[in-house]
Write a protein that holds these residues in place. Structure first.
Motif, PDB file in Angstrom:
ATOM      1  N   ARG A 113     -10.265 -19.472   2.663  1.00 60.82           N
ATOM      2  CA  ARG A 113      -9.421 -18.838   1.642  1.00 60.82           C
ATOM      3  C   ARG A 113      -9.122 -17.375   1.991  1.00 60.82           C
ATOM      4  NH1 ARG A 113      -5.329 -18.737  -1.852  1.00 60.82           N
ATOM      5  NH2 ARG A 113      -5.400 -16.630  -2.667  1.00 60.82           N
ATOM      6  N   ARG A 114     -10.154 -16.663   2.500  1.00 60.09           N
ATOM      7  CA  ARG A 114      -9.972 -15.234   2.827  1.00 60.09           C
ATOM      8  C   ARG A 114      -8.842 -15.024   3.818  1.00 60.09           C
ATOM      9  NH1 ARG A 114     -13.890 -12.572   0.404  1.00 60.09           N
ATOM     10  NH2 ARG A 114     -15.914 -13.587   0.274  1.00 60.09           N
ATOM     11  N   SER A 124     -13.883 -19.631  -5.657  1.00 61.97           N
ATOM     12  CA  SER A 124     -15.342 -19.769  -5.577  1.00 61.97           C
ATOM     13  C   SER A 124     -15.776 -21.082  -6.213  1.00 61.97           C
ATOM     14  CB  SER A 124     -16.031 -18.613  -6.306  1.00 61.97           C
ATOM     15  OG  SER A 124     -15.647 -17.404  -5.718  1.00 61.97           O
ATOM     16  N   GLN A 125     -15.125 -21.410  -7.313  1.00 63.19           N
ATOM     17  CA  GLN A 125     -15.423 -22.669  -8.008  1.00 63.19           C
ATOM     18  C   GLN A 125     -15.127 -23.856  -7.097  1.00 63.19           C
ATOM     19  OE1 GLN A 125     -17.076 -22.022 -10.656  1.00 63.19           O
ATOM     20  NE2 GLN A 125     -17.452 -24.243 -10.568  1.00 63.19           N
ATOM     21  N   ARG A 126     -13.972 -23.795  -6.477  1.00 58.03           N
ATOM     22  CA  ARG A 126     -13.543 -24.880  -5.563  1.00 58.03           C
ATOM     23  C   ARG A 126     -14.534 -25.014  -4.389  1.00 58.03           C
ATOM     24  NH1 ARG A 126     -10.483 -29.279  -3.926  1.00 58.03           N
ATOM     25  NH2 ARG A 126      -9.747 -29.085  -1.803  1.00 58.03           N
ATOM     26  N   LEU A 131     -18.888 -28.047  -1.722  1.00 55.17           N
ATOM     27  CA  LEU A 131     -20.240 -28.107  -1.145  1.00 55.17           C
ATOM     28  C   LEU A 131     -21.112 -29.106  -1.906  1.00 55.17           C
ATOM     29  CD1 LEU A 131     -20.770 -24.373  -0.172  1.00 55.17           C
ATOM     30  CD2 LEU A 131     -20.809 -26.339   1.381  1.00 55.17           C
ATOM     31  N   GLU A 132     -20.901 -29.217  -3.199  1.00 54.05           N
ATOM     32  CA  GLU A 132     -21.620 -30.247  -3.968  1.00 54.05           C
ATOM     33  C   GLU A 132     -21.201 -31.632  -3.505  1.00 54.05           C
ATOM     34  OE1 GLU A 132     -21.801 -28.158  -8.290  1.00 54.05           O
ATOM     35  OE2 GLU A 132     -22.188 -30.321  -8.214  1.00 54.05           O
ATOM     36  N   ARG A 133     -19.896 -31.786  -3.297  1.00 56.33           N
ATOM     37  CA  ARG A 133     -19.382 -33.110  -2.912  1.00 56.33           C
ATOM     38  C   ARG A 133     -19.854 -33.521  -1.524  1.00 56.33           C
ATOM     39  NH1 ARG A 133     -13.197 -32.389  -4.361  1.00 56.33           N
ATOM     40  NH2 ARG A 133     -12.878 -34.466  -3.490  1.00 56.33           N
ATOM     41  N   VAL A 134     -20.157 -32.561  -0.654  1.00 57.86           N
ATOM     42  CA  VAL A 134     -20.714 -32.938   0.653  1.00 57.86           C
ATOM     43  C   VAL A 134     -22.249 -32.931   0.638  1.00 57.86           C
ATOM     44  CG1 VAL A 134     -18.672 -32.186   1.945  1.00 57.86           C
ATOM     45  CG2 VAL A 134     -20.583 -30.595   1.650  1.00 57.86           C
ATOM     46  N   GLY A 135     -22.817 -32.823  -0.558  1.00 59.85           N
ATOM     47  CA  GLY A 135     -24.267 -32.963  -0.708  1.00 59.85           C
ATOM     48  C   GLY A 135     -25.060 -31.718  -0.363  1.00 59.85           C
ATOM     49  N   VAL A 157     -16.528 -29.563   7.061  1.00 56.69           N
ATOM     50  CA  VAL A 157     -15.605 -30.471   6.354  1.00 56.69           C
ATOM     51  C   VAL A 157     -15.157 -29.819   5.045  1.00 56.69           C
ATOM     52  CG1 VAL A 157     -15.436 -32.688   5.137  1.00 56.69           C
ATOM     53  CG2 VAL A 157     -16.476 -32.593   7.416  1.00 56.69           C
ATOM     54  N   ALA A 158     -16.108 -29.229   4.328  1.00 54.93           N
ATOM     55  CA  ALA A 158     -15.761 -28.541   3.069  1.00 54.93           C
ATOM     56  C   ALA A 158     -14.791 -27.389   3.352  1.00 54.93           C
ATOM     57  CB  ALA A 158     -17.026 -28.026   2.386  1.00 54.93           C
ATOM     58  N   ARG A 159     -15.062 -26.626   4.404  1.00 54.97           N
ATOM     59  CA  ARG A 159     -14.188 -25.496   4.763  1.00 54.97           C
ATOM     60  C   ARG A 159     -12.777 -25.997   5.100  1.00 54.97           C
ATOM     61  NH1 ARG A 159     -15.726 -22.276  10.099  1.00 54.97           N
ATOM     62  NH2 ARG A 159     -15.343 -24.372  10.901  1.00 54.97           N
ATOM     63  N   ALA A 160     -12.710 -27.104   5.838  1.00 51.21           N
ATOM     64  CA  ALA A 160     -11.401 -27.639   6.247  1.00 51.21           C
ATOM     65  C   ALA A 160     -10.565 -28.058   5.038  1.00 51.21           C
ATOM     66  CB  ALA A 160     -11.594 -28.808   7.203  1.00 51.21           C
ATOM     67  N   LEU A 161     -11.241 -28.451   3.947  1.00 56.45           N
ATOM     68  CA  LEU A 161     -10.522 -28.927   2.761  1.00 56.45           C
ATOM     69  C   LEU A 161     -10.271 -27.825   1.733  1.00 56.45           C
ATOM     70  CD1 LEU A 161     -12.342 -32.335   2.335  1.00 56.45           C
ATOM     71  CD2 LEU A 161      -9.910 -32.025   2.824  1.00 56.45           C
TER      72      LEU A 161
END
Ligand SMILES: Nc1ncnc2c1ncn2[C@@H]1O[C@H](COP(=O)(O)OP(=O)(O)OP(=O)(O)O)[C@@H](O)[C@H]1O
Ligand SMILES: [Mg+2]
Length: 226
Positions: A113-114, A124-126, A131-135, A157-161
């Protein structure tokens, strides 16, 4: 939804010149990926899979042929245009993760995002939600140097999305992981891209992983032809 494929390539070619010799790697690749679909690309080592991803992401310039992003010609666009478009519109996952070792998992995800703008509360919420969704709910504050390989790739993966890209490019994302960990990362990658309605181009040597995408391609002799 766009009427155009997310990415199209026509007669895309790449010849490298190294030590005074020409190395023709790709010779006339035709390729289309539709919105929200997944494609896997296999091929022998050295067949040009990584080169193709570099061309499709416009990180490398082709020596021939044409590239379109949602119908828009990419050839001839400035580096700035390509970089800005790529940052908002495309996510990338590599075999070697490429996280910033001194930053936390959360900061690594927010880095996406930066690059495109200020981090707002909803960003930040996203990032936390991803990160929760990737465990990795319990690992958000860990610096990535202290994460396992599988955990690092889940952060990647979280960063890519993070920026809600229309397409993800993944180059052997499980290449550095053991089989079980790789399975987990692959399942996450496929499920999350589907949930986010992003398209996925997956380069892999793993036939079972390749079989899980909508379309399977094999790169040989510089193209997808027979
Ligand atoms: N910058 C470069 N300069 C010269 N030759 C290059 C360059 N990058 C790649 N090549 C050559 O292009 C060919 C294709 O490389 P590429 O990395 O795309 O293969 P690959 O299919 O991804 O292989 P692997 O499965 O081992 O990752 C190889 O022969 C490689 O040596
Ligand atoms: Mg490669």
């Amino acid at each position: 939804m766009s009427e155009h494929p997310i990415i199209s390539a026509r007669a895309l070619a790449k010849t490298y010149t190294a030590a005074g010799r020409e190395i023709p790697v790709l010779q006339g690749v035709d390729f289309d990926i539709l919105a929200g679909t997944s494609v896997s690309i296999r091929g022998e080592s050295g067949s040009g899979k990584t080169t193709l991803l570099y061309l499709l992401s416009a990180l490398e310039t082709p020596t021939g042929g044409e590239l379109f992003w949602e119908g828009e010609p990419v050839n001839g666009k400035s580096q700035d245009w390509k970089a800005a478009r790529r940052a908002r519109w495309m996510g990338m996952v590599f075999q070697a993760f490429y996280l910033m070792p001194e930053l936390s998992a959360l900061e690594n995800v927010l880095m996406a995002r930066r690059i495109v703008g200020q981090v707002r509360a909803q960003d930040s919420q996203r990032a936390k939600e991803l990160l929760e969704r990737v465990g990795l709910k319990d690992r958000m504050k860990h610096v990535s140097a202290q994460l396992s390989g599988g955990e690092c790739q889940r952060v990647a993966v979280a960063r890519a999305l993070m920026n809600r890209p229309k397409i993800l490019l993944a180059d052997e994302p499980t290449g550095n992981l053991d089989e079980t960990t790789g399975e987990g990362v692959m399942t996450l990658l496929l499920e999350l891209t589907r949930q986010e309605a992003a398209a996925l181009i997956l380069v892999t040597h793993n036939a079972a992983h390749a079989a899980r995408t909508d379309q399977t391609l094999f790169l040989r002799k510089g193209g997808f032809g027979k």
